[in-house]
Motif scaffolding. Structure first.
Motif, PDB file in Angstrom:
ATOM      1  N   SER A 170       0.904  -1.321   0.047  1.00  0.00           N
ATOM      2  CA  SER A 170      -0.012   0.033  -0.069  1.00  0.00           C
ATOM      3  C   SER A 170       1.022   1.154  -0.019  1.00  0.00           C
ATOM      4  O   SER A 170       1.960   1.276   0.457  1.00  0.00           O
ATOM      5  N   VAL A 171       0.126   2.249  -0.496  1.00  0.00           N
ATOM      6  CA  VAL A 171       1.209   3.549  -0.284  1.00  0.00           C
ATOM      7  C   VAL A 171       1.384   3.887   1.169  1.00  0.00           C
ATOM      8  O   VAL A 171       2.233   5.037   1.382  1.00  0.00           O
ATOM      9  N   ARG A 172       0.529   3.556   2.094  1.00  0.00           N
ATOM     10  CA  ARG A 172       0.859   3.757   3.444  1.00  0.00           C
ATOM     11  C   ARG A 172       2.101   2.795   3.999  1.00  0.00           C
ATOM     12  O   ARG A 172       2.345   3.035   5.163  1.00  0.00           O
ATOM     13  N   GLY A 173       2.611   2.063   3.221  1.00  0.00           N
ATOM     14  CA  GLY A 173       3.641   1.291   3.684  1.00  0.00           C
ATOM     15  C   GLY A 173       3.276   0.056   4.527  1.00  0.00           C
ATOM     16  O   GLY A 173       2.029  -0.578   4.122  1.00  0.00           O
ATOM     17  N   PRO A 174       4.245  -0.501   5.309  1.00  0.00           N
ATOM     18  CA  PRO A 174       5.407  -0.349   5.700  1.00  0.00           C
ATOM     19  C   PRO A 174       6.400  -0.568   4.690  1.00  0.00           C
ATOM     20  O   PRO A 174       6.195  -1.279   3.967  1.00  0.00           O
ATOM     21  N   TRP A 175       7.545   0.497   4.762  1.00  0.00           N
ATOM     22  CA  TRP A 175       8.588   0.342   3.544  1.00  0.00           C
ATOM     23  C   TRP A 175       9.950  -0.324   3.876  1.00  0.00           C
ATOM     24  O   TRP A 175      10.390  -0.093   5.122  1.00  0.00           O
ATOM     25  N   ASP A 176       9.773  -1.669   3.284  1.00  0.00           N
ATOM     26  CA  ASP A 176      11.115  -2.503   3.736  1.00  0.00           C
ATOM     27  C   ASP A 176      12.376  -2.056   3.126  1.00  0.00           C
ATOM     28  O   ASP A 176      12.612  -2.501   1.861  1.00  0.00           O
ATOM     29  N   VAL A 177      13.052  -0.986   3.502  1.00  0.00           N
ATOM     30  CA  VAL A 177      14.084  -0.190   2.698  1.00  0.00           C
ATOM     31  C   VAL A 177      15.122  -1.095   2.556  1.00  0.00           C
ATOM     32  O   VAL A 177      15.959  -0.940   1.750  1.00  0.00           O
ATOM     33  N   ALA A 178      15.519  -2.220   3.207  1.00  0.00           N
ATOM     34  CA  ALA A 178      16.485  -3.095   3.242  1.00  0.00           C
ATOM     35  C   ALA A 178      16.350  -3.603   1.911  1.00  0.00           C
ATOM     36  O   ALA A 178      17.243  -4.367   1.325  1.00  0.00           O
ATOM     37  N   SER A 179      15.154  -3.972   1.130  1.00  0.00           N
ATOM     38  CA  SER A 179      14.995  -4.523  -0.110  1.00  0.00           C
ATOM     39  C   SER A 179      14.929  -3.516  -1.138  1.00  0.00           C
ATOM     40  O   SER A 179      14.780  -4.090  -2.352  1.00  0.00           O
ATOM     41  N   ALA A 180      15.131  -2.379  -0.982  1.00  0.00           N
ATOM     42  CA  ALA A 180      15.218  -1.232  -2.076  1.00  0.00           C
ATOM     43  C   ALA A 180      16.154  -1.912  -3.178  1.00  0.00           C
ATOM     44  O   ALA A 180      17.496  -2.103  -2.793  1.00  0.00           O
ATOM     45  N   GLN A 181      16.017  -1.383  -4.390  1.00  0.00           N
ATOM     46  CA  GLN A 181      17.040  -1.545  -5.561  1.00  0.00           C
ATOM     47  C   GLN A 181      17.456  -0.255  -5.983  1.00  0.00           C
ATOM     48  O   GLN A 181      16.549   0.586  -6.115  1.00  0.00           O
ATOM     49  N   PRO A 182      18.490  -0.101  -6.458  1.00  0.00           N
ATOM     50  CA  PRO A 182      19.079   1.084  -7.182  1.00  0.00           C
ATOM     51  C   PRO A 182      18.548   1.322  -8.479  1.00  0.00           C
ATOM     52  O   PRO A 182      18.344   0.094  -9.369  1.00  0.00           O
ATOM     53  N   VAL A 183      18.224   2.766  -8.939  1.00  0.00           N
ATOM     54  CA  VAL A 183      17.770   3.046 -10.272  1.00  0.00           C
ATOM     55  C   VAL A 183      19.189   3.615 -10.911  1.00  0.00           C
ATOM     56  O   VAL A 183      19.514   4.423 -10.259  1.00  0.00           O
ATOM     57  N   ALA A 184      19.383   2.891 -11.867  1.00  0.00           N
ATOM     58  CA  ALA A 184      20.691   3.456 -12.609  1.00  0.00           C
ATOM     59  C   ALA A 184      20.602   4.579 -13.420  1.00  0.00           C
ATOM     60  O   ALA A 184      19.766   4.560 -14.357  1.00  0.00           O
ATOM     61  N   HIS A 185      21.281   5.583 -12.975  1.00  0.00           N
ATOM     62  CA  HIS A 185      21.490   6.930 -13.976  1.00  0.00           C
ATOM     63  C   HIS A 185      22.670   7.642 -13.271  1.00  0.00           C
ATOM     64  O   HIS A 185      22.877   7.915 -12.452  1.00  0.00           O
ATOM     65  N   PRO A 186      23.684   7.914 -14.333  1.00  0.00           N
ATOM     66  CA  PRO A 186      25.038   8.283 -14.011  1.00  0.00           C
ATOM     67  C   PRO A 186      24.876   9.705 -13.120  1.00  0.00           C
ATOM     68  O   PRO A 186      25.890  10.140 -12.532  1.00  0.00           O
ATOM     69  N   HIS A 187      24.209  10.364 -13.532  1.00  0.00           N
ATOM     70  CA  HIS A 187      24.136  12.068 -13.165  1.00  0.00           C
ATOM     71  C   HIS A 187      22.882  12.485 -12.354  1.00  0.00           C
ATOM     72  O   HIS A 187      23.031  13.724 -11.886  1.00  0.00           O
ATOM     73  N   LEU A 188      21.917  11.596 -12.287  1.00  0.00           N
ATOM     74  CA  LEU A 188      20.753  12.195 -12.023  1.00  0.00           C
ATOM     75  C   LEU A 188      20.406  12.319 -10.224  1.00  0.00           C
ATOM     76  O   LEU A 188      21.065  11.309  -9.843  1.00  0.00           O
TER      77      LEU A 188
END
Length: 315
Positions: A244-262
């Motif tokens: 849900s947009v209310r989370g909770p958010w498991d930040v440990a499972s976050a993945q990177p979004v690749a962009h060199p300069h953004l």
């Protein structure tokens, strides 16, 4: 791109008016400072409009630091803008003061009838860090008191409003206390600080958080330039899903979004093209750029519950 010849531009946020025009609010500071590292203490909130998220017309600034003495008399920083049930526009923003040398962050509110002329609501901050859950200023633990970058959205069940905040918990290793702070409100005016919606996961801070539903999947987007694990130091934009947009958010499972300069991108719906990231160009070849990109197409990067092994790629 939105590039100003006389000002650096960095963090930004977007809202669409009743006529379909896009409004971007962004941090800006004069290039006459010469050193871009000085920009944070000179920041005001600029404003531009567009019909296509690509060609922008600069208009009058939305908000500048208050007269002294005031809790936001040094600089006004990143926020968000939402339409209230009364039809007015509400801009939640970060402020820092001269009295505290810009070290303590708080969140305030300005309101507008037309997205052009903004007035602060009162002379006091709206939401402050609660030491029950969050770290206050302690120079032995961190270089500032993190309570900034508010992201406000309506509860999907109609039960008031949620605010996500860049914050730090008051427990654990100094380099890993970054969490998603949380506050709720029944009316956009009265806020109650709640426990964080994430637990520490190796980040010093989680900047410019945003929630969006992309391809039916609730996502949390955030940035960081403070990562405990040196192997992840080059990964600065992160995304994670939740039920849900209310989370909770498991930040440990976050993945990177690749962009060199953004850095500090926002997820913005780009018409028939789908979702896009729009942020600012940070350093390119060792030089700070300070201009906002054209939209970078984005799609939900996974379907399974454990996305970390993959890298989210702009389309």
């Amino acid at each position: 791109m939105l590039r100003l010849p006389d000002h650096w531009v960095w963090d930004s946020w977007y809202v669409q008016d009743d006529n379909g025009r896009w409004h971007v609010f962004f941090l800006r500071a004069s290039r006459a400072l010469h050193d871009p590292n000085r920009r944070h203490r000179r920041a005001a909130i600029g404003h531009a409009v567009s019909t296509d998220l690509r060609s922008w017309t600069l208009v009058a600034d939305a908000l500048v630091p208050a007269d002294s003495p005031g809790w936001d008399d040094l600089a006004t920083w990143t926020g968000c803008t939402v339409r209230g049930p009364d039809g007015r526009w509400y801009m939640f923003y970060t402020g820092v003061s001269r009295a505290e040398d810009g070290l303590v962050q708080r969140i305030g509110l300005a309101v507008s009838d037309d997205l052009a002329t903004w007035h602060r609501r009162g002379t006091e901050p709206l939401v402050e860090a609660d030491p029950t859950w969050y770290e206050l200023l302690d120079r032995n633990m961190w270089y500032e008191q993190a309570w900034r970058d508010p992201w406000v959205f309506a509860d999907p069940s109609g039960d008031g409003w949620h605010m996500l905040v860049t914050a730090r918990t008051n427990q654990g290793s100094a380099s890993e206390r970054g969490v998603i702070g949380h506050a709720t409100s029944p009316d956009l005016l009265t806020w109650t600080v709640r426990p964080p919606l994430s637990t520490p996961a190796g980040f010093g801070h989680l900047e410019v958080p945003q929630v969006a539903v992309v391809d039916g999947q609730p996502l949390l987007l955030f940035c960081t330039n403070a990562v405990a694990d040196p192997l992840l130091a080059d990964q600065r934009i992160w995304v994670v899903s939740a039920p849900s947009v209310r989370g909770p958010w498991d930040v440990a499972s976050a993945q990177p979004v690749a962009h060199p300069h953004l850095y500090a991108p926002r997820l913005v719906p780009d018409g028939d093209r789908g979702w896009a990231l729009i942020g600012f160009l940070d350093h390119v070849d060792g030089t700070f750029v300070g201009e906002i990109t054209d939209p970078v197409p984005f799609h939900a990067p996974w379907t399974g519950p454990d996305p970390r092994p993959a890298v989210a790629q702009p389309r």
